[in-house]
Write a protein that holds these residues in place. Structure first.
Motif, PDB file in Angstrom:
ATOM      1  N   THR A   8       0.847  -1.185   0.000  1.00 24.38           N
ATOM      2  CA  THR A   8       0.000   0.000   0.000  1.00 24.38           C
ATOM      3  C   THR A   8       0.886   1.240   0.000  1.00 24.38           C
ATOM      4  OG1 THR A   8      -1.707  -1.144   1.268  1.00 24.38           O
ATOM      5  CG2 THR A   8      -1.797   1.259   1.269  1.00 24.38           C
ATOM      6  N   ALA A   9       0.491   2.239  -0.786  1.00 22.50           N
ATOM      7  CA  ALA A   9       1.147   3.546  -0.790  1.00 22.50           C
ATOM      8  C   ALA A   9       0.067   4.589  -0.541  1.00 22.50           C
ATOM      9  CB  ALA A   9       1.843   3.803  -2.118  1.00 22.50           C
ATOM     10  N   ILE A  10       0.378   5.552   0.325  1.00 24.70           N
ATOM     11  CA  ILE A  10      -0.596   6.578   0.713  1.00 24.70           C
ATOM     12  C   ILE A  10       0.045   7.953   0.546  1.00 24.70           C
ATOM     13  CG2 ILE A  10      -1.986   7.492   2.624  1.00 24.70           C
ATOM     14  CD1 ILE A  10      -1.829   4.593   3.816  1.00 24.70           C
ATOM     15  N   TYR A  11      -0.727   8.901   0.004  1.00 22.35           N
ATOM     16  CA  TYR A  11      -0.305  10.290  -0.045  1.00 22.35           C
ATOM     17  C   TYR A  11      -1.335  11.094   0.733  1.00 22.35           C
ATOM     18  CZ  TYR A  11       0.773  14.992  -1.521  1.00 22.35           C
ATOM     19  OH  TYR A  11       1.081  16.327  -1.515  1.00 22.35           O
ATOM     20  N   VAL A  12      -0.889  11.754   1.802  1.00 20.46           N
ATOM     21  CA  VAL A  12      -1.789  12.549   2.637  1.00 20.46           C
ATOM     22  C   VAL A  12      -1.928  13.933   2.001  1.00 20.46           C
ATOM     23  CG1 VAL A  12      -2.231  13.471   4.940  1.00 20.46           C
ATOM     24  CG2 VAL A  12      -1.039  11.277   4.690  1.00 20.46           C
ATOM     25  N   ILE A  13      -3.161  14.274   1.629  1.00 22.33           N
ATOM     26  CA  ILE A  13      -3.438  15.556   0.985  1.00 22.33           C
ATOM     27  C   ILE A  13      -3.733  16.632   2.022  1.00 22.33           C
ATOM     28  CG2 ILE A  13      -5.013  16.786  -0.563  1.00 22.33           C
ATOM     29  CD1 ILE A  13      -5.549  14.089  -1.922  1.00 22.33           C
ATOM     30  N   MET A  15       4.174  10.895   2.311  1.00 21.57           N
ATOM     31  CA  MET A  15       3.877   9.642   1.622  1.00 21.57           C
ATOM     32  C   MET A  15       4.208   8.514   2.584  1.00 21.57           C
ATOM     33  SD  MET A  15       5.313  10.180  -2.195  1.00 21.57           S
ATOM     34  CE  MET A  15       5.223  11.785  -2.956  1.00 21.57           C
ATOM     35  N   VAL A  16       3.322   7.530   2.649  1.00 28.03           N
ATOM     36  CA  VAL A  16       3.484   6.401   3.575  1.00 28.03           C
ATOM     37  C   VAL A  16       3.497   5.111   2.772  1.00 28.03           C
ATOM     38  CG1 VAL A  16       2.429   5.151   5.503  1.00 28.03           C
ATOM     39  CG2 VAL A  16       2.305   7.655   5.423  1.00 28.03           C
ATOM     40  N   TYR A  17       4.429   4.230   3.088  1.00 30.13           N
ATOM     41  CA  TYR A  17       4.504   2.911   2.468  1.00 30.13           C
ATOM     42  C   TYR A  17       4.187   1.859   3.518  1.00 30.13           C
ATOM     43  CZ  TYR A  17       6.538  -1.416   0.732  1.00 30.13           C
ATOM     44  OH  TYR A  17       6.735  -2.719   0.363  1.00 30.13           O
TER      45      TYR A  17
END
Length: 137
Positions: free
Chosen positions: A63-68, A91-93
């Protein structure tokens, strides 16, 4: 929901929602179910203040996450013993098979784009109710 045939580009607007096993409501995005994607899923998540997911992992999928917008904390690890803060611009992996539990403990909504290597919206989600008590409510 219709599935695109191979070779077609598709545009999806994040308007329709679905309830995820994790306890959050997601905006429908790119997935096998919506576009015919073969190796990726991407959607938008809005976490209200006080919002908390259920402890879970994504079996065999990264999972990859980008916090807006906003801020969240995520407990992660075999017993959810690790803590990570993520704020707008981060960005979180999350590696495959790593238990995690995100929480918005702030006063404002958190918004993130989430992408996984599982083309299905929910198939790789494995709930881990035995870990719920590791993170106090």
């Amino acid at each position: 929901m219709t599935t695109a045939t191979t070779g077609q580009c598709r545009r999806i607007r994040a308007e329709s929602t679905y309830d995820g096993k994790q306890g959050f409501t997601y905006f429908e995005g790119i997935a096998r179910e919506s576009t015919g994607a073969q190796a990726i899923c991407m959607h938008l998540l809005r976490i209200p203040p006080g919002g908390r997911a259920k402890a879970h992992m994504h079996e065999n999928h990264e999972t990859a996450i980008y916090v807006i917008e906003g801020r969240t904390i995520m407990h992660w690890g075999p017993r959810l013993e690790n803590l990570m803060e993520a704020v707008a611009g981060d960005m979180v992996y999350i590696p495959a098979d790593v238990p995690h539990l995100p929480i918005n403990d702030g006063d404002t909504e958190a918004v993130a784009v989430i992408a996984r290597t599982d083309p299905h919206e929910q198939e790789s989600v494995v709930l881990l109710p035995e870990l719920e008590a590791c993170v106090p409510s």
